[in-house]
Design an enzyme around this catalytic site. Structure first.
Site, PDB file in Angstrom:
ATOM      1  N   HIS A 128      -4.479  -8.727   2.409  1.00  0.00           N
ATOM      2  CA  HIS A 128      -3.717  -8.548   1.175  1.00  0.00           C
ATOM      3  C   HIS A 128      -3.592  -9.831   0.372  1.00  0.00           C
ATOM      4  CE1 HIS A 128      -0.651  -6.813  -1.544  1.00  0.00           C
ATOM      5  NE2 HIS A 128      -1.194  -5.666  -1.181  1.00  0.00           N
ATOM      6  N   TYR A 142      -2.675  -6.271  -5.956  1.00  0.00           N
ATOM      7  CA  TYR A 142      -2.065  -6.566  -7.260  1.00  0.00           C
ATOM      8  C   TYR A 142      -2.985  -6.228  -8.441  1.00  0.00           C
ATOM      9  CZ  TYR A 142       0.181  -9.466  -3.736  1.00  0.00           C
ATOM     10  OH  TYR A 142       0.765  -9.899  -2.581  1.00  0.00           O
ATOM     11  N   ASP A 174      -0.900   2.516  -1.165  1.00  0.00           N
ATOM     12  CA  ASP A 174      -1.406   1.206  -0.765  1.00  0.00           C
ATOM     13  C   ASP A 174      -0.614   0.603   0.393  1.00  0.00           C
ATOM     14  OD1 ASP A 174      -2.976   1.581  -2.985  1.00  0.00           O
ATOM     15  OD2 ASP A 174      -2.464  -0.319  -3.944  1.00  0.00           O
ATOM     16  N   ASP A 175      -1.239  -0.354   1.038  1.00  0.00           N
ATOM     17  CA  ASP A 175      -0.619  -1.306   1.998  1.00  0.00           C
ATOM     18  C   ASP A 175      -0.443  -0.756   3.418  1.00  0.00           C
ATOM     19  OD1 ASP A 175      -0.528  -2.770  -0.290  1.00  0.00           O
ATOM     20  OD2 ASP A 175       1.622  -3.201  -0.242  1.00  0.00           O
ATOM     21  N   HIS A 198       3.318   3.166  -2.555  1.00  0.00           N
ATOM     22  CA  HIS A 198       3.126   2.433  -1.298  1.00  0.00           C
ATOM     23  C   HIS A 198       3.749   3.245  -0.165  1.00  0.00           C
ATOM     24  CE1 HIS A 198       2.762  -0.512  -4.534  1.00  0.00           C
ATOM     25  NE2 HIS A 198       1.956  -1.181  -3.719  1.00  0.00           N
ATOM     26  N   HIS A 219      -8.209  -2.130   0.993  1.00  0.00           N
ATOM     27  CA  HIS A 219      -7.217  -2.927   0.251  1.00  0.00           C
ATOM     28  C   HIS A 219      -7.236  -4.369   0.783  1.00  0.00           C
ATOM     29  CE1 HIS A 219      -3.997  -3.171  -2.596  1.00  0.00           C
ATOM     30  NE2 HIS A 219      -3.011  -3.293  -1.729  1.00  0.00           N
TER      31      HIS A 219
HETATM   32 ZN   LIG Z   1      -1.031  -3.824  -2.064  1.00  0.00          ZN
END
Ligand SMILES: [Zn+2]
Length: 241
Positions: free
Chosen positions: A105, A142, A50-51, A192, A101
């Site tokens: 965020h 989250y 993620d991210d 991540h 995603h």
């Molecule tokens: Zn995230």
């Protein structure tokens, strides 16, 4: 005289018994070998990242995945994409799954329906422009999604079953241990790829787990191989739930 004949008879009988026993003796190892369980079905696990995309760590991860013939799933933050379009193209070209995603965020459960649709839609449009027309599944930041909001999402929602909290420790060793303890066939692992420590952990885990018979596939393939047909607005935590 009779004693000799009896002794001869006894010897012949003994020799016959020994000879006939021999083939039976030979079959024992063969039967044992056949009884050793041969694990034909691979143990599949989906690593998700993620991210990103994040230059410096995402490209290192892509290199490592390519070296290992492993596939991963990347949930991208829309506002990070412009800096690293080439990495998104690489993900697509190298057979990884790309997911959404959101744009910035934000916690989707704190947004109005309109704001939520925009957060998802803006990233979806950019991914389609860069990586092509297809479905980009959602991982909500989250993991939060308001009850009843699933129907607005329009794609399958991917959660996770293994969370080593890599963002918190940023410690390769701890992440490797936490995932090793919890992973099982069908797991979806949350990491991540913006942290070099997490990238290192993912690659080390893959080396250790592949020695144990694991293979690394996209979330889409994990579900498919387990006979699950993904549906829009439904959350998936693993291939077992
Ligand atoms: Zn995230």
């Amino acid at each position: 005289m009779w004693k000799r004949i009896l002794l001869l008879f006894f010897l012949v009988a003994l020799a016959t018994a020994l000879l006939s026993a021999q083939p039976r003796g030979r079959t024992i190892p063969a039967q044992n070998a056949a009884a050793i369980p041969v694990d034909a079905s691979p143990k599949l696990v989906a690593f998700t990242f993620d991210d990103g995309p994040h230059r410096g760590s995402t490209d290192r991860l892509l290199d490592g995945l390519r070296e290992r013939g492993a596939k991963g799933t990347f949930f991208l933050v829309g506002q990070e994409i412009d800096e690293a379009r080439d990495l998104v193209e690489r993900m697509r070209d190298e057979g990884h799954q790309i997911g959404n995603h959101t744009w910035s965020h934000r916690r989707l459960d704190e947004l109005s329906d309109d704001e939520m649709t925009q957060e998802i839609g803006k990233t979806d449009a950019l991914l389609k422009a860069i990586a092509g027309e297809r479905e980009y599944w959602l991982r909500p930041p989250y993991g939060f999604l308001r009850e009843g909001a699933e129907k607005l999402v329009g794609v399958p929602v991917v959660k996770w079953s293994v969370d080593p909290r890599d963002w918190e420790s940023r410690d390769t060793e701890k992440v490797v241990r936490a995932v090793s303890d919890a992973v099982r066939p069908g797991s979806i692992v949350l990491l991540h790829d913006i942290y070099p420590t997490s990238v290192e952990a993912a690659l080390r885990l893959m080396d250790a787990l592949s020695a144990d018979g694991y293979q690394f596939v996209t979330v889409e393939e994990l579900l498919q191989q387990n006979g699950i047909t993904p549906r829009a607005g439904v959350s998936y935590r693993s291939a077992g739930e």
